[in-house]
Design an enzyme around this catalytic site. Structure first.
Site, PDB file in Angstrom:
ATOM      1  N   PHE A  85       6.732  -9.134 -11.013  1.00 25.12           N
ATOM      2  CA  PHE A  85       5.845  -7.978 -11.155  1.00 25.12           C
ATOM      3  C   PHE A  85       6.305  -7.176 -12.361  1.00 25.12           C
ATOM      4  CE2 PHE A  85       2.935  -5.927  -7.824  1.00 25.12           C
ATOM      5  CZ  PHE A  85       2.298  -7.113  -7.537  1.00 25.12           C
ATOM      6  N   GLN A  93      -0.863   7.698 -11.806  1.00 25.57           N
ATOM      7  CA  GLN A  93      -0.814   6.325 -12.323  1.00 25.57           C
ATOM      8  C   GLN A  93      -2.207   5.750 -12.546  1.00 25.57           C
ATOM      9  OE1 GLN A  93       0.923   2.698 -10.036  1.00 25.57           O
ATOM     10  NE2 GLN A  93       2.220   3.053 -11.821  1.00 25.57           N
ATOM     11  N   HIS A 105      -3.935   2.179 -13.180  1.00 26.67           N
ATOM     12  CA  HIS A 105      -3.616   0.752 -13.084  1.00 26.67           C
ATOM     13  C   HIS A 105      -4.340   0.015 -14.210  1.00 26.67           C
ATOM     14  CE1 HIS A 105      -3.109  -3.289 -11.557  1.00 26.67           C
ATOM     15  NE2 HIS A 105      -2.301  -2.824 -10.624  1.00 26.67           N
ATOM     16  N   LEU A 133      -9.393  -2.909  -7.508  1.00 27.50           N
ATOM     17  CA  LEU A 133      -8.131  -3.389  -8.066  1.00 27.50           C
ATOM     18  C   LEU A 133      -8.099  -4.912  -8.206  1.00 27.50           C
ATOM     19  CD1 LEU A 133      -5.205  -2.433  -8.810  1.00 27.50           C
ATOM     20  CD2 LEU A 133      -4.573  -3.255  -6.567  1.00 27.50           C
ATOM     21  N   GLU A 193      -1.729  -6.645  -9.714  1.00 25.19           N
ATOM     22  CA  GLU A 193      -0.744  -7.013 -10.727  1.00 25.19           C
ATOM     23  C   GLU A 193      -0.235  -8.438 -10.491  1.00 25.19           C
ATOM     24  OE1 GLU A 193       1.671  -3.726 -11.917  1.00 25.19           O
ATOM     25  OE2 GLU A 193       3.477  -4.957 -11.809  1.00 25.19           O
ATOM     26  N   ARG A 247       3.183  -0.411 -15.704  1.00 28.73           N
ATOM     27  CA  ARG A 247       1.751  -0.103 -15.707  1.00 28.73           C
ATOM     28  C   ARG A 247       1.351   0.958 -16.727  1.00 28.73           C
ATOM     29  NH1 ARG A 247       0.865  -0.210  -9.167  1.00 28.73           N
ATOM     30  NH2 ARG A 247       0.945  -2.479  -9.068  1.00 28.73           N
ATOM     31  N   HIS A 252      -4.946   4.985  -9.945  1.00 31.68           N
ATOM     32  CA  HIS A 252      -4.490   4.091  -8.876  1.00 31.68           C
ATOM     33  C   HIS A 252      -3.542   4.752  -7.884  1.00 31.68           C
ATOM     34  CE1 HIS A 252      -3.382   0.406  -6.886  1.00 31.68           C
ATOM     35  NE2 HIS A 252      -2.117   0.511  -7.256  1.00 31.68           N
ATOM     36  N   ARG A 291       5.412   4.642 -11.352  1.00 31.91           N
ATOM     37  CA  ARG A 291       5.861   3.766 -10.268  1.00 31.91           C
ATOM     38  C   ARG A 291       5.732   2.298 -10.675  1.00 31.91           C
ATOM     39  NH1 ARG A 291       3.232   0.701  -6.405  1.00 31.91           N
ATOM     40  NH2 ARG A 291       1.148   1.603  -6.554  1.00 31.91           N
TER      41      ARG A 291
HETATM   42  C1  LIG Z   1      -6.247  -1.216  -3.787  1.00 28.69           C
HETATM   43  C2  LIG Z   1      -4.786  -0.887  -3.681  1.00 28.69           C
HETATM   44  C3  LIG Z   1      -3.842  -1.892  -3.725  1.00 28.69           C
HETATM   45  C4  LIG Z   1      -2.487  -1.591  -3.645  1.00 28.69           C
HETATM   46  N1  LIG Z   1      -1.577  -2.610  -3.715  1.00 28.69           N
HETATM   47  C5  LIG Z   1      -0.256  -2.310  -3.611  1.00 28.69           C
HETATM   48  C6  LIG Z   1       0.728  -3.347  -3.620  1.00 28.69           C
HETATM   49  O1  LIG Z   1       0.409  -4.546  -3.678  1.00 28.69           O
HETATM   50  N2  LIG Z   1       2.029  -3.010  -3.558  1.00 28.69           N
HETATM   51  C7  LIG Z   1       2.439  -1.708  -3.447  1.00 28.69           C
HETATM   52  O2  LIG Z   1       3.634  -1.470  -3.377  1.00 28.69           O
HETATM   53  N3  LIG Z   1       1.520  -0.712  -3.409  1.00 28.69           N
HETATM   54  C8  LIG Z   1       0.197  -0.980  -3.463  1.00 28.69           C
HETATM   55  N4  LIG Z   1      -0.715   0.039  -3.421  1.00 28.69           N
HETATM   56  C9  LIG Z   1      -0.262   1.389  -3.096  1.00 28.69           C
HETATM   57  C10 LIG Z   1       0.018   1.504  -1.599  1.00 28.69           C
HETATM   58  O3  LIG Z   1      -0.842   0.653  -0.894  1.00 28.69           O
HETATM   59  C11 LIG Z   1      -0.188   2.920  -1.075  1.00 28.69           C
HETATM   60  O4  LIG Z   1       0.515   3.833  -1.879  1.00 28.69           O
HETATM   61  C12 LIG Z   1       0.332   3.051   0.355  1.00 28.69           C
HETATM   62  O5  LIG Z   1      -0.200   2.048   1.189  1.00 28.69           O
HETATM   63  C13 LIG Z   1       0.026   4.414   0.939  1.00 28.69           C
HETATM   64  O6  LIG Z   1       0.421   4.428   2.280  1.00 28.69           O
HETATM   65  P1  LIG Z   1       0.504   5.783   3.094  1.00 28.69           P
HETATM   66  O7  LIG Z   1       1.022   5.436   4.448  1.00 28.69           O
HETATM   67  O8  LIG Z   1       1.254   6.796   2.310  1.00 28.69           O
HETATM   68  O9  LIG Z   1      -1.014   6.299   3.169  1.00 28.69           O
HETATM   69  P2  LIG Z   1      -2.374   5.583   3.582  1.00 28.69           P
HETATM   70  O10 LIG Z   1      -2.230   4.162   3.913  1.00 28.69           O
HETATM   71  O11 LIG Z   1      -3.344   5.964   2.539  1.00 28.69           O
HETATM   72  O12 LIG Z   1      -2.740   6.323   4.937  1.00 28.69           O
HETATM   73  C14 LIG Z   1      -3.074   7.695   4.988  1.00 28.69           C
HETATM   74  C15 LIG Z   1      -3.382   8.060   6.420  1.00 28.69           C
HETATM   75  O13 LIG Z   1      -3.542   9.470   6.511  1.00 28.69           O
HETATM   76  C16 LIG Z   1      -4.664   9.785   7.284  1.00 28.69           C
HETATM   77  N5  LIG Z   1      -5.202  11.074   6.823  1.00 28.69           N
HETATM   78  C17 LIG Z   1      -5.323  11.513   5.552  1.00 28.69           C
HETATM   79  N6  LIG Z   1      -5.866  12.737   5.532  1.00 28.69           N
HETATM   80  C18 LIG Z   1      -6.077  13.088   6.819  1.00 28.69           C
HETATM   81  C19 LIG Z   1      -6.639  14.223   7.459  1.00 28.69           C
HETATM   82  N7  LIG Z   1      -7.071  15.277   6.771  1.00 28.69           N
HETATM   83  N8  LIG Z   1      -6.714  14.217   8.813  1.00 28.69           N
HETATM   84  C20 LIG Z   1      -6.295  13.157   9.538  1.00 28.69           C
HETATM   85  N9  LIG Z   1      -5.768  12.057   8.987  1.00 28.69           N
HETATM   86  C21 LIG Z   1      -5.659  12.024   7.651  1.00 28.69           C
HETATM   87  C22 LIG Z   1      -5.629   8.623   7.066  1.00 28.69           C
HETATM   88  O14 LIG Z   1      -6.508   8.496   8.159  1.00 28.69           O
HETATM   89  C23 LIG Z   1      -4.668   7.444   6.955  1.00 28.69           C
HETATM   90  O15 LIG Z   1      -4.398   6.921   8.237  1.00 28.69           O
HETATM   91  C24 LIG Z   1      -2.074  -0.250  -3.500  1.00 28.69           C
HETATM   92  C25 LIG Z   1      -3.025   0.759  -3.437  1.00 28.69           C
HETATM   93  C26 LIG Z   1      -4.365   0.448  -3.551  1.00 28.69           C
HETATM   94  C27 LIG Z   1      -5.352   1.588  -3.541  1.00 28.69           C
END
Ligand SMILES: Cc1cc2nc3c(=O)[nH]c(=O)nc-3n(C[C@H](O)[C@H](O)[C@H](O)COP(=O)(O)OP(=O)(O)OC[C@H]3O[C@@H](n4cnc5c(N)ncnc54)[C@H](O)[C@@H]3O)c2cc1C
Length: 567
Positions: A117, A230, A232, A242, A245, A276, A344, A379
């Protein structure tokens, strides 16, 4: 009123990992505005970093080398003790997920497969084809359900209660019944994800509004490093979906309209696998200088996978192939994918320490909504999934060891007072108004993509600031078409828009003040890194006039002295 010792907001990887680490010993409730498995974590494609040294090219990989790559990738803004902690925990976390049933892709010898990566000295990204987030999230969700975590799905958190330096819980809108419910907790943890939708062109799910970040800030918790956004490099034109990568990790090329692999000119060693921020700037430069391809959906650069062959593409990148066929009618086996950069990830977020503790008693955060900071100004791919699970676990440890966790009493009167405020806000939003929330949000996000993008100038940022202030003024006149409380996404969208405007305000102001270029923040008018003045974190607090007041915090340096980044 509902009460829990520990309240977790967020059903993504971070929230679920924190819940799994606490639910055996404590009374835990988990609130999420969507069903946990619809959280944005599900969409992660490319993989999760850990120095397992399984790849024949990575036999001498170590957590120290992973830390170095992370710190260098961060343009030296990451707190190095935090990066060390994350990288030290990486291998145990991946093995823990494996033991909990996560189906990783494998090498022929049965070990977990790893691909190269960007910005990484070794192939250390563990993956499951191009659906790594899907398998990780389902594994953790299964575990949370098996352990009996009390989950409240489709509960939308409207506001966070902080009074007298302590957090008392949240006020939620139960979207199915439309009821406003105060949830009291001595400890509240946010894993509420990123704010991608503050930008028009984003890889993020529509739910990624950053409302958690905005409401923490509005309640008095400071934010850190918000100017670092960031972009992407490889997102499908038209939709900004997306293209992982992993495409470049598997050997994909970036090609301009001269048929040139242009990364040769910018990063001759790392080529397509430079970090990135660098690759995005290079693509944007190629486009700006007329070396892109024209298309009705916009000017683009080619991501060419053809030389990988149909079998490899189908095995390792089948989701990418299908998305490309479905959305632009391009089969990557036969034709290059048309891509350009898009927003991203949010490096900045709620300011917490290496233990996930904020300065507010009883309030903790982790994952993309927070800034520990392990990613600094940029990142590395594969480090966010790692961050979510590691710091979900770290938070469960910190909270579990807090001597007050069972005894800290939330102030229920503060919560009831907040409920009344939310009630007034909802009633006002449901009364006739001249502004439609969706249209105002579309204007905000288009403006942010245009003026606060990959290349920034004082002039455009100043215009952006004026616009945000104007949008905040117009927000006072927002009204929704139906006063119904249940399943009224226009109403919850209007609440979120208020928080998105606060988030945008902190991003823009941070970007104006930071007169240097570092990682993802590139100022055409200050185009070099300036460690003498700017090797520091920006901290944004809501001032008494409603505007962010910015102060600074030292960066923790352990053993990696800041150097110029070369790839
Ligand atoms: C398309 C894509 C591909 C990616 N691929 C990679 C990868 O291959 N490798 C990598 O390391 N990273 C990757 N990332 C980044 C990574 O996936 C995310 O940064 C990470 O999954 C975020 O996880 P989280 O638990 O912080 O939040 P999230 O998974 O976004 O979860 C947020 C949670 O908060 C809740 N929530 C938010 N606001 C409220 C509210 N007001 N009231 C109640 N609930 C709320 C939502 O319901 C949800 O359950 C990718 C991101 C994207 C967008």
């Amino acid at each position: 009123m509902i009460k829990h010792d520990i309240l977790i907001v967020g059903g993504g990887l971070t929230g679920l990992r924190a819940a799994v680490g606490l639910c055996d010993r404590f009374d835990v409730g988990l609130v999420s505005k969507v069903y946990p498995t619809r959280s944005h974590s599900i969409a992660a494609q490319g993989g999760i970093n850990a120095p397992l040294a399984n790849n024949p090219d990575s036999r001498d990989d170590t957590w120290e080398k992973h830390t170095f790559d992370t710190v260098k990738g961060s343009d030296y803004l990451a707190d190095q003790d935090a990066a060390e902690l994350m990288c030290r925990e990486a291998a145990p976390i991946v093995y823990e997920m494996e033991h909990w049933g996560c189906p990783f892709s494998r090498f022929a010898d049965g070990t977990i497969a790893q691909r190269p990566f960007g910005g990484a000295g070794y192939p250390r990204t563990c993956y499951s084809a191009d659906i790594t987030g899907h398998v990780l999230l389902n594994t953790l969700y299964e575990r949370a359900v098996a352990k009996g975590v009390k989950i409240y799905p489709e509960w939308f958190v409207t506001a966070l209660s902080i009074e007298a330096g302590q957090c008392h819980g949240v006020v939620v809108l139960d979207m199915r019944t439309g009821e406003l419910i105060p949830v009291a907790a001595g400890t509240t943890f946010f894993g509420t994800g990123g704010y991608g939708r503050v930008f028009q062109h984003s890889t993020n799910a529509l739910i990624n509004t950053g409302s958690g970040i905005g409401m923490a800030y509005a309640a008095g918790a400071p934010l850190k490093d918000m100017e670092f956004v960031q972009f992407h490099p490889t997102c499908l034109i038209g939709t900004s979906i997306l293209m992982t990568e992993g495409c470049r990790g598997e050997g994909g090329y970036l090609v301009n309209n001269q048929g040139e692999r242009f990364m040769q000119r910018y990063a001759p060693t790392a080529m397509e696998l430079a970090p990135r921020d660098i690759v995005s700037r290079c693509i944007q430069t190629e486009i700006n200088e007329g070396r892109g391809f024209e298309h009705p959906l916009g000017t683009y650069i080619q991501l060419d996978l053809r030389h990988l062959g149909a079998q490899k593409i189908q095995e390792r990148l089948c989701g990418i192939r299908q998305i490309s066929i479905d959305f632009v009618g391009v089969d990557p086996v036969d034709e290059p994918i048309p891509i350009r950069p898009a927003q991203h990830y949010s490096m900045g977020g709620i300011d917490v320490d290496i233990r996930c503790a904020s300065e507010v008693r009883g309030f903790y955060t982790g994952g993309e909504c927070s800034c520990v900071s392990v990613h600094g100004a940029n990142r590395l791919g594969g480090n966010s999934l790692l961050d979510t699970i590691v710091f979900g676990k770290v938070a469960s440890r910190t909270i579990g060891e807090d001597p007050e966790v069972r005894t800290r009493r939330p102030d229920e009167r503060a919560l009831l007072k907040l409920k009344e405020e939310v009630e007034r806000t909802l009633r006002k939003l449901a009364s006739p108004g001249s502004e439609r929330p969706a249209l105002l949000q579309a204007e905000l996000s288009a403006m942010m993509s245009e003026k606060v993008g990959i290349f920034r100038t004082r002039e455009e940022l100043t215009q952006a600031l004026q616009k945000v202030i104007e949008f905040k003024e117009r927000y006072r006149s927002v009204g929704v078409t139906s006063a119904a409380r249940h399943m009224n996404y226009e109403l919850t969208g209007a609440v979120e828009l208020g928080y998105m405007l606060e988030v945008a305000h902190t991003i823009v102001l941070g970007a104006i003040l930071r007169e240097e270029s570092r990682g993802s923040h590139f100022r055409l008018d200050f185009n070099t890194r300036n460690d003498a003045d700017w090797l520091k974190h920006t901290i944004a607090r809501m001032g008494s006039d409603g505007s962010p007041a910015i102060s600074f915090k030292e960066v923790t340096i352990t053993r990696y002295e800041p150097k110029e980044r070369k790839y």
